[in-house]
Write an enzyme that holds these catalytic residues in place. Structure first.
Site, PDB file in Angstrom:
ATOM      1  N   MET A  39      -9.256   7.776   8.757  1.00  0.00           N
ATOM      2  CA  MET A  39      -9.732   8.360   7.489  1.00  0.00           C
ATOM      3  C   MET A  39     -10.804   9.421   7.721  1.00  0.00           C
ATOM      4  SD  MET A  39      -9.885   4.983   5.050  1.00  0.00           S
ATOM      5  CE  MET A  39     -10.468   3.802   6.241  1.00  0.00           C
ATOM      6  N   LYS A  97      -3.379   3.207  -2.599  1.00  0.00           N
ATOM      7  CA  LYS A  97      -4.641   3.940  -2.777  1.00  0.00           C
ATOM      8  C   LYS A  97      -4.554   5.166  -1.894  1.00  0.00           C
ATOM      9  CE  LYS A  97      -7.702   0.553  -1.890  1.00  0.00           C
ATOM     10  NZ  LYS A  97      -7.136  -0.676  -2.195  1.00  0.00           N
ATOM     11  N   ASP A 150       0.827  -1.205   0.000  1.00  0.00           N
ATOM     12  CA  ASP A 150       0.000   0.000   0.000  1.00  0.00           C
ATOM     13  C   ASP A 150       0.863   1.258   0.000  1.00  0.00           C
ATOM     14  OD1 ASP A 150      -2.300  -1.438   0.137  1.00  0.00           O
ATOM     15  OD2 ASP A 150      -2.579  -1.195   2.305  1.00  0.00           O
TER      16      ASP A 150
HETATM   17  N1  SAH Z   1      -5.126  -0.904   8.320  1.00  0.00           N
HETATM   18  C1  SAH Z   1      -4.695   0.395   8.778  1.00  0.00           C
HETATM   19  C2  SAH Z   1      -5.722   1.476   8.484  1.00  0.00           C
HETATM   20  C3  SAH Z   1      -5.929   1.715   7.001  1.00  0.00           C
HETATM   21  S1  SAH Z   1      -7.034   3.037   6.679  1.00  0.00           S
HETATM   22  C4  SAH Z   1      -4.382   0.319  10.274  1.00  0.00           C
HETATM   23  O1  SAH Z   1      -4.697  -0.681  10.932  1.00  0.00           O
HETATM   24  O2  SAH Z   1      -3.782   1.259  10.786  1.00  0.00           O
HETATM   25  C5  SAH Z   1      -5.923   4.401   6.492  1.00  0.00           C
HETATM   26  C6  SAH Z   1      -6.054   5.323   7.676  1.00  0.00           C
HETATM   27  O3  SAH Z   1      -5.293   4.822   8.762  1.00  0.00           O
HETATM   28  C7  SAH Z   1      -5.524   6.724   7.443  1.00  0.00           C
HETATM   29  O4  SAH Z   1      -6.453   7.549   6.794  1.00  0.00           O
HETATM   30  C8  SAH Z   1      -5.293   7.170   8.880  1.00  0.00           C
HETATM   31  O5  SAH Z   1      -6.514   7.515   9.511  1.00  0.00           O
HETATM   32  C9  SAH Z   1      -4.799   5.894   9.514  1.00  0.00           C
HETATM   33  N2  SAH Z   1      -3.322   5.818   9.502  1.00  0.00           N
HETATM   34  C10 SAH Z   1      -2.555   4.925   8.887  1.00  0.00           C
HETATM   35  N3  SAH Z   1      -1.248   5.134   9.147  1.00  0.00           N
HETATM   36  C11 SAH Z   1      -1.204   6.202   9.966  1.00  0.00           C
HETATM   37  C12 SAH Z   1      -0.157   6.914  10.618  1.00  0.00           C
HETATM   38  N4  SAH Z   1       1.132   6.575  10.485  1.00  0.00           N
HETATM   39  N5  SAH Z   1      -0.490   7.964  11.390  1.00  0.00           N
HETATM   40  C13 SAH Z   1      -1.769   8.327  11.570  1.00  0.00           C
HETATM   41  N6  SAH Z   1      -2.805   7.697  10.984  1.00  0.00           N
HETATM   42  C14 SAH Z   1      -2.528   6.645  10.198  1.00  0.00           C
END
Ligand code: SAH
Length: 271
Positions: free
Chosen positions: A191, A77, A55
């Site tokens: 998100m 994405k 990703d």
């Molecule tokens: N599977 C991922 C989430 C995917 S959706 C998980 O478990 O973390 C993508 C969202 O995850 C982003 O829009 C944000 O809200 C959050 N996200 C992912 N990485 C991040 C990071 N390093 N810092 C803050 N938010 C993060």
């Protein structure tokens, strides 16, 4: 023993890691960003895979652990930008597995938390492809912890809600933010930056305290990490003035205020 080649330094009685057999797909969580937060199993998978499909939010440091001759492809994405359809990604995974590749599907955070890992696993199951799930640290919980915010404390909450501000195509309805607010339990949003205003409005309609603590952690665990501590009524304005953008998690709830105290004492608190 197998693990001596993939994860050095482990004692000899440490459980051995599973073989990454050709034709398998491993759905692996990469954690929130800092590669030091990868699990040992994720490290093993990175060392063994010959094909990595990842990703957008995967830190380069994690990919640097891959086998040097592995093929690495991004299928990132990012909201608003052209990117492969989910069906194209699953077709790729299935096609590569059928070619006998050892396919590592590397996803940000935990593959089964708002990451469409469930859809990918279902597609693999339907296609009869052998696959494995390797959980990762989810950014919502890791991001909160990093900001000194315990997801639960006995004084503040007996539940915690993980919610997404974004609804997938075919699910156009807004979340019922008023109902979520009325639970009185802290909410950790993924998100949600584009919809923050509507989310806050929903909370206020449900008579949530305008002073309810809110913490926003952007780029958690990454070099450009930023933390904003605010309140329900000031959150939208503070996000704007601090120019906080995605990726970010938003914590709304009384436990968020503990962050201020704990961060003052944390060794690696972000200034
Ligand atoms: N599977 C991922 C989430 C995917 S959706 C998980 O478990 O973390 C993508 C969202 O995850 C982003 O829009 C944000 O809200 C959050 N996200 C992912 N990485 C991040 C990071 N390093 N810092 C803050 N938010 C993060």
């Amino acid at each position: 023993m197998k693990h001596e080649t993939t994860v050095p330094g482990l004692p000899s009685d440490f459980p051995s890691f599973p073989d990454f057999a050709p034709g398998e797909v491993w759905l692996v969580g990469a954690g929130p960003g800092d590669p030091r937060l990868l699990t040992l199993m994720a490290l093993h998978a990175l060392r063994e895979a010959d094909t990595i499909i990842h990703d957008a939010l995967i830190a380069p440091g994690a990919l640097g652990l891959a086998c040097p001759d592995a093929t690495i492809r991004s299928v990132g994405k990012r909201g608003g930008q052209p990117s492969p359809q989910q069906s194209e990604i699953t077709e790729q995974l299935i096609g590569l597995a059928r070619q006998g590749r050892k396919v590592l599907r590397l996803k940000g955070g935990d593959p089964f938390v708002f990451g469409r890992g469930g859809e990918e696993a279902s597609a693999l199951a339907d296609a009869g492809i052998p696959f494995r799930i390797v959980p990762g640290l989810t950014s919502g919980l890791a991001g909160a912890a990093l900001a000194g915010i315990p997801a639960t404390t006995r004084d503040t909450n007996h539940a915690v809600i993980l919610a997404t501000g974004y609804r997938a195509e075919g699910h156009p309805d807004e979340q019922d933010w008023e109902a979520i607010a009325r639970t009185g339990q802290p909410v950790i949003l993924y998100m949600a930056m584009a919809r923050l205003e509507g989310i806050v409005a929903g909370f206020l309609r449900a008579d949530a305290d305008p002073q309810l603590p809110v913490a926003i952690v952007a780029s958690a665990t990454l070099p450009d990490e930023r933390i904003v501590e605010t309140s329900l009524s000031s959150a939208v304005e503070d996000v704007r003035t601090n120019e906080i953008g995605a990726p970010a998690i938003v914590v709304i709830g009384h436990n968020a205020k503990l962050g201020q105290t704990l961060r003052a004492a944390l060794v690696d608190a972000v200034p």
